[in-house]
Design a protein around this motif. Structure first.
Motif, mmCIF file in Angstrom:
data_model
loop_
_atom_site.group_PDB
_atom_site.id
_atom_site.type_symbol
_atom_site.label_atom_id
_atom_site.label_comp_id
_atom_site.label_asym_id
_atom_site.label_seq_id
_atom_site.Cartn_x
_atom_site.Cartn_y
_atom_site.Cartn_z
ATOM 1 N N LEU A 17 1.429 32.582 -24.315
ATOM 2 C CA LEU A 17 2.498 32.001 -23.499
ATOM 3 C C LEU A 17 3.070 33.041 -22.533
ATOM 4 N N LEU A 20 0.511 33.330 -19.822
ATOM 5 C CA LEU A 20 0.575 32.121 -18.996
ATOM 6 C C LEU A 20 1.692 32.247 -17.963
ATOM 7 N N LYS A 21 2.867 32.691 -18.380
ATOM 8 C CA LYS A 21 3.993 32.817 -17.450
ATOM 9 C C LYS A 21 3.727 33.917 -16.423
ATOM 10 N N THR A 48 -0.798 21.048 -17.701
ATOM 11 C CA THR A 48 -1.504 19.912 -18.299
ATOM 12 C C THR A 48 -1.726 18.841 -17.233
ATOM 13 N N THR A 97 2.298 22.759 -29.841
ATOM 14 C CA THR A 97 3.348 22.612 -28.826
ATOM 15 C C THR A 97 4.271 23.814 -28.910
ATOM 16 N N GLU A 127 10.911 25.389 -20.174
ATOM 17 C CA GLU A 127 9.532 24.916 -20.179
ATOM 18 C C GLU A 127 9.104 24.365 -21.537
ATOM 19 N N TYR A 129 5.316 23.525 -23.489
ATOM 20 C CA TYR A 129 3.901 23.873 -23.414
ATOM 21 C C TYR A 129 3.115 23.035 -24.410
ATOM 22 N N ARG A 131 -0.981 23.109 -26.213
ATOM 23 C CA ARG A 131 -2.308 23.719 -26.314
ATOM 24 C C ARG A 131 -3.338 22.616 -26.137
ATOM 25 N N TRP A 136 -3.312 27.311 -23.881
ATOM 26 C CA TRP A 136 -1.911 26.940 -23.641
ATOM 27 C C TRP A 136 -1.699 26.613 -22.177
ATOM 28 N N LYS A 137 -0.991 25.501 -21.929
ATOM 29 C CA LYS A 137 -0.691 25.051 -20.570
ATOM 30 C C LYS A 137 0.764 24.614 -20.494
ATOM 31 N N ILE A 138 1.285 24.588 -19.285
ATOM 32 C CA ILE A 138 2.652 24.129 -19.036
ATOM 33 C C ILE A 138 2.631 22.610 -18.970
#
Length: 148
Positions: A17, A20-21, A48, A97, A127, A129, A131, A136-138
């Motif tokens: 995470l 990702l950020k 997503t 999540t 945010e 998130y 998986r 992992w995606k926003i």
């Protein structure tokens, strides 16, 4: 959650995470400085398929098509240069999540007028998130501006 595999999974999720950020802020700046559909698509891959993004006064966008439009056209229309910084994450993970809050500041030079002075915006990202396929995606991003 106290067994070693669960603890390792949680630590790996937290690191994913944070990465990702970090990718988000780098790619967001790229979209604002050099707007293009390719740059927007690279940023949208962090989201997503059903993601939503609320940029407050700059608009609300949903789905990958809406996000591509936001990052290729709408958001860059007002910015000539930008540098994002996200820090002090508070992250929680629950299986596939997660939720997070990040403080941010963004240095920005508006496109107009040509001699516009740099502005600095402060606030937070709220945010959610998910998986997806092990990545992992926003899923949801809300920007809360505290200034100006």
């Amino acid at each position: 959650m106290n067994d070693l595999p669960s603890r390792i999974d949680r630590l790996e999720a937290l690191e994913a995470l944070r990465t990702l950020k970090a990718r988000y802020v780098v790619l967001a700046d790229r979209c604002l400085i050099t707007p293009s559909v390719d740059n927007a698509r690279a940023l949208v891959e962090l989201f997503t398929d059903d993601a939503t993004a609320d940029y407050g006064p700059f608009g609300k966008f949903s789905g990958k098509d809406g996000l591509v439009r936001a990052f290729a056209e709408v958001l860059p229309a007002g910015s000539r240069w930008a540098a994002h910084y996200a820090m002090t994450p508070i992250l929680s993970v629950d299986g596939d999540t997660a939720e997070g809050t990040w403080a941010f500041f963004v240095h920005n030079v508006p496109r107009e007028p040509k001699d516009a002075a740099q502005r600095t915006y402060f606030g937070s990202y709220e945010e959610k998130y998910r998986r997806v396929g092990g990545v992992w995606k926003i899923a949801s991003l809300v920007v809360l501006f505290s200034s100006p």
